[in-house]
Design an enzyme around this catalytic site. Structure first.
Site, PDB file in Angstrom:
ATOM      1  N   ASP A 132       1.273  -7.984  -6.009  1.00 53.89           N
ATOM      2  CA  ASP A 132       2.117  -6.810  -6.248  1.00 53.89           C
ATOM      3  C   ASP A 132       3.512  -7.145  -5.699  1.00 53.89           C
ATOM      4  O   ASP A 132       4.286  -7.847  -6.346  1.00 53.89           O
ATOM      5  CB  ASP A 132       1.454  -5.615  -5.538  1.00 53.89           C
ATOM      6  CG  ASP A 132       2.107  -4.287  -5.844  1.00 53.89           C
ATOM      7  OD1 ASP A 132       3.259  -4.113  -5.425  1.00 53.89           O
ATOM      8  OD2 ASP A 132       1.480  -3.421  -6.475  1.00 53.89           O
ATOM      9  N   LYS A 160       1.554  -8.191 -11.122  1.00 52.85           N
ATOM     10  CA  LYS A 160       2.521  -7.114 -11.359  1.00 52.85           C
ATOM     11  C   LYS A 160       3.910  -7.696 -11.093  1.00 52.85           C
ATOM     12  O   LYS A 160       4.518  -7.423 -10.034  1.00 52.85           O
ATOM     13  CB  LYS A 160       2.255  -5.934 -10.405  1.00 52.85           C
ATOM     14  CG  LYS A 160       1.032  -5.103 -10.770  1.00 52.85           C
ATOM     15  CD  LYS A 160       0.931  -3.883  -9.861  1.00 52.85           C
ATOM     16  CE  LYS A 160      -0.049  -2.872 -10.414  1.00 52.85           C
ATOM     17  NZ  LYS A 160      -0.168  -1.678  -9.537  1.00 52.85           N
TER      18      LYS A 160
HETATM   19  C1  PRP Z   1      -4.471  -6.272  -1.754  1.00 58.32           C
HETATM   20  C2  PRP Z   1      -4.820  -7.429  -2.678  1.00 58.32           C
HETATM   21  C3  PRP Z   1      -3.885  -8.520  -2.251  1.00 58.32           C
HETATM   22  C4  PRP Z   1      -2.658  -7.764  -1.787  1.00 58.32           C
HETATM   23  C5  PRP Z   1      -1.564  -7.893  -2.813  1.00 58.32           C
HETATM   24  O1  PRP Z   1      -5.102  -6.450  -0.517  1.00 58.32           O
HETATM   25  O2  PRP Z   1      -6.175  -7.800  -2.524  1.00 58.32           O
HETATM   26  O3  PRP Z   1      -4.401  -9.297  -1.192  1.00 58.32           O
HETATM   27  O4  PRP Z   1      -3.053  -6.391  -1.625  1.00 58.32           O
HETATM   28  O5  PRP Z   1      -0.487  -7.072  -2.510  1.00 58.32           O
HETATM   29  P1  PRP Z   1       1.009  -7.582  -2.251  1.00 58.32           P
HETATM   30  O6  PRP Z   1       1.344  -8.612  -3.308  1.00 58.32           O
HETATM   31  O7  PRP Z   1       1.809  -6.312  -2.432  1.00 58.32           O
HETATM   32  O8  PRP Z   1       1.081  -8.125  -0.856  1.00 58.32           O
HETATM   33  P2  PRP Z   1      -5.269  -5.290   0.578  1.00 58.32           P
HETATM   34  O9  PRP Z   1      -4.234  -5.471   1.652  1.00 58.32           O
HETATM   35  O10 PRP Z   1      -5.317  -3.956  -0.097  1.00 58.32           O
HETATM   36  O11 PRP Z   1      -6.683  -5.644   1.227  1.00 58.32           O
HETATM   37  P3  PRP Z   1      -8.106  -5.743   0.489  1.00 58.32           P
HETATM   38  O12 PRP Z   1      -8.094  -6.974  -0.368  1.00 58.32           O
HETATM   39  O13 PRP Z   1      -9.075  -5.856   1.628  1.00 58.32           O
HETATM   40  O14 PRP Z   1      -8.306  -4.494  -0.329  1.00 58.32           O
END
Ligand code: PRP
Length: 209
Positions: A132, A160
């Site tokens: 993201d 994204k």
């Molecule tokens: C989510 C996803 C990625 C990260 C991407 O993890 O699994 O690791 O966000 O987002 P970014 O590009 O904006 O940094 P999350 O922190 O929600 O933990 P999870 O995988 O345990 O749900």
């Protein structure tokens, strides 16, 4: 529920199953936006590209917990099915969190679980479910890059690109993700919905304003 609906379905492909399933979406889910078949196809495409790059060699897939647990498992199995791919595929996992229980990233990435094996001298592919703003992958590439791997690449199922806050190079991308808060196939909202076999859009009233 999906199983019982499928078993009642006399014939037909995935579209019929999804239509039936859509009538029984879990509470909070508005619609299915990427089907299990589309996810599997994207993963097979990524596996073919990884197989070409590591043909005859060794690679460690490092799945990022918890979201990437399903894509890591499915990518590893898809990789095993590609002829003439790497001869030695190993799995490891790393746990980071930046979203906590919120639907907005804090931008601050925390290491919550390290890999179980040393990365030095090994060919590493970080496997993510989604990118993201890019902070998580940026942090992981820097951190694992400091451990003297033989090579380091990143594979991300859902991209994204329009949300990026930091510049990160992704070597293998599965699909561009619609600009929605999505759940399923590893992605959660407050730890719910990860186990859905598809990618779905949350109903807006579920999210805080
Ligand atoms: C989510 C996803 C990625 C990260 C991407 O993890 O699994 O690791 O966000 O987002 P970014 O590009 O904006 O940094 P999350 O922190 O929600 O933990 P999870 O995988 O345990 O749900």
């Amino acid at each position: 529920m999906l199983t019982s609906l499928r078993s009642k379905r006399p014939q037909g492909g995935e579209a019929a199953a999804i239509t039936l399933h859509a009538l029984n979406l879990p509470p909070g889910i508005e619609e299915i936006i990427i089907t299990p078949g589309e996810l599997a196809k994207a993963i097979r495409r990524m596996a073919r590209a990884i197989a070409r790059d590591y043909a005859g060699g060794q690679v460690v897939l490092v799945g990022v917990l918890k979201g990437a647990v399903f894509v890591t498992a499915d990518l590893a199995r898809a990789l095993a099915e590609v002829p003439d791919g790497p001869t030695d595929v190993q799995l490891d996992f790393i746990g980071v969190s930046s979203y906590g229980n919120s639907h907005r990233s804090s931008g601050e990435v925390r290491l919550v679980q390290d890999t179980s094996h040393a990365m030095e001298g090994r060919h590493i592919v970080i496997v993510e479910d989604i990118i993201d703003n890019g902070h998580t992958l940026h942090y992981l590439l820097a951190m694992l890059g400091n451990r003297k791997p033989a090579s380091l690449r990143a594979a991300v199922l859902l991209d994204k690109p329009y949300r990026r806050a930091v510049d990160v190079h992704v070597d293998y991308i599965g699909l561009t993700c619609p600009d929605e808060f999505v759940v399923g196939y590893g992605l959660d909202y407050q730890e719910r919905y990860r186990t859905l076999p598809y990618l779905a859009k949350l109903r807006p009233d579920v999210l805080p304003a």
